[in-house]
Write a protein that holds these residues in place. Sequence first.
Motif, mmCIF file in Angstrom:
data_model
loop_
_atom_site.group_PDB
_atom_site.id
_atom_site.type_symbol
_atom_site.label_atom_id
_atom_site.label_comp_id
_atom_site.label_asym_id
_atom_site.label_seq_id
_atom_site.Cartn_x
_atom_site.Cartn_y
_atom_site.Cartn_z
ATOM 1 N N GLN A 386 24.013 41.633 42.032
ATOM 2 C CA GLN A 386 23.184 42.179 43.107
ATOM 3 C C GLN A 386 23.969 43.168 43.963
ATOM 4 O O GLN A 386 23.440 44.188 44.418
ATOM 5 N N HIS A 390 23.015 47.055 44.450
ATOM 6 C CA HIS A 390 22.857 47.632 45.793
ATOM 7 C C HIS A 390 23.782 48.836 45.993
ATOM 8 O O HIS A 390 23.370 49.858 46.542
ATOM 9 N N THR A 408 28.510 41.352 49.060
ATOM 10 C CA THR A 408 27.141 41.281 49.548
ATOM 11 C C THR A 408 26.779 39.850 49.928
ATOM 12 O O THR A 408 27.525 38.917 49.658
ATOM 13 N N THR A 409 25.631 39.679 50.547
ATOM 14 C CA THR A 409 25.159 38.338 50.871
ATOM 15 C C THR A 409 24.662 37.656 49.606
ATOM 16 O O THR A 409 24.219 38.308 48.658
ATOM 17 N N ALA A 457 13.334 41.541 45.845
ATOM 18 C CA ALA A 457 13.220 41.271 47.284
ATOM 19 C C ALA A 457 14.598 41.166 47.929
ATOM 20 O O ALA A 457 14.801 41.641 49.058
ATOM 21 N N HIS A 458 15.559 40.581 47.224
ATOM 22 C CA HIS A 458 16.901 40.435 47.785
ATOM 23 C C HIS A 458 17.583 41.779 47.952
ATOM 24 O O HIS A 458 18.176 42.054 49.005
ATOM 25 N N GLU A 460 16.176 44.675 48.313
ATOM 26 C CA GLU A 460 15.493 45.397 49.396
ATOM 27 C C GLU A 460 15.897 44.856 50.757
ATOM 28 O O GLU A 460 15.963 45.611 51.740
ATOM 29 N N SER A 461 16.196 43.569 50.838
ATOM 30 C CA SER A 461 16.565 42.979 52.125
ATOM 31 C C SER A 461 17.961 43.376 52.578
ATOM 32 O O SER A 461 18.301 43.223 53.756
ATOM 33 N N LEU A 462 18.774 43.903 51.649
ATOM 34 C CA LEU A 462 20.149 44.256 51.999
ATOM 35 C C LEU A 462 20.221 45.524 52.840
ATOM 36 O O LEU A 462 21.257 45.849 53.391
ATOM 37 N N GLY A 463 19.127 46.282 52.914
ATOM 38 C CA GLY A 463 19.122 47.474 53.758
ATOM 39 C C GLY A 463 19.923 48.596 53.160
ATOM 40 O O GLY A 463 20.122 48.691 51.955
#
Length: 473
Positions: A386, A390, A408-409, A457-458, A460-463
């Motif tokens: 991921q 990103h 990353t998270t 979704a993950h 996209e959530s990372l900005g």
Amino acid sequence: MKQDIASNAKTTISVIGHTNVGKTSLLRTLLRDSYFGEVKNASATTRHVAAVQILSDDGKPLVTLHDTPGLEDASGVMDFIQDHTDGRADGVERLQTFLGAVAEHDSNLDGGFSQEAKVIKSLIDADIAIYVIDAREPVLSKYKDELAILVSSGTPILPVFNFIHQGQDNLVIWREMLSRRALHIACSFDTVAFDFDNEMQLWMHLATLSNQDPAIVQLINERRAAWQNLLESGSQMIADFLVNVASFSQKIDEKDDPAPTLSRMQNAVRQAESILHERLLTQYRFYNESVSGDLPTISGETLDIFDGDLLSRYGIRTAGGSVTGMLIGAGIDAATLGASLGLGTAIGGVLGGILPNTGAIKDKAMGVQTLSIDQATVTLIAARAQSLHHHLRHRGHASLSAITADGTTLPWQSDKLPSAIRKARAHPEYSSLSGSYDDKANLRSDLADDLAELLVAHVESLGSEVYSRVSLN
């Protein structure tokens, strides 16, 4: 416009600016081509006008982009125009007089000006010009002279700020100076720290300046669709990989030394992760050649996914207590593993990867133990994949810095695996890691589809946090 759209001639956009502001870098990113032109931290890298087309999805040319040399002596050009051209003539006529003087080696010219002539000719011939500005630079007189030349050409100009993350302090002054020259539309576009929304803003401004040229509008629509498709297809690749790994298991006799099997499984997972990374790079047009030499490499402080320290660096929780307790509780002789693989590898192999399932009633009855990839390692490789995905969505094609596959998270905690991963672990027949990477992909497809939605979704959530650290022109 200077060209008739009805005649099938496509819009020509000339990329202009002072030396070393990132013109070729801009083109690399717009073209998704890391190999266009030459990019390095040196002045006057581009010496000639280079033309390249952006094609539609069906292979038809949409726009032609011209990479031009740097305007090294705009002040000298302005001096000649003021002293040796008719002040009552319009801007294009005065620039044409300058071009004629360069061609004839006019003695009134203080220098050759061949490079400036190439830029000005490209400017006059273009439908639109992009003026690249290094936002780190203060507004100097040479830039004011450059803009005077640009404005006098009659060609619509779009100022584009590069290196915006390092030049915030100068932007207000730059914008004020541009507005004084009737250049009220400008945009920001960092060629290294890529932002797709900024690119769309750039193309929309160019569409406005071209009176909504259908070719540019088509390009905008196709790029938006392609960007979403990249997100979904990249997530699908990662999801298939994770299901493949999660379902991977090997059975051995309960009395056998697990070390050789453990080592083979670790290598299979490492190779699978490498294949995934290469595919993601290729999909985003950072081709295989980009993973060697002085071009981008995938790296990190610790490369090996089977390293216990890497788990803790990601904040991944592991099951059990101490390392020794895990080894003994798992039914593995710590001394045997330590002698076979080295204690460090043994610890990494358990904490970071493969746990035997000797507690299964069926396995005990059959006298076997099942080795499978543990939850913590599945979470780790998911986070790395991921992170890379990103990174690639926020990396310009002019970047020459290393790509890191960590930082990353987590997409989930290791004790809360997604349903698709949990189901995969119950289906060892889904995995192809003992054979060809893509074998049995059809068996994994339903689980991969479900998991891909979560991964989209993950990401996209990372900005839009940017990880590239080196900016080269």
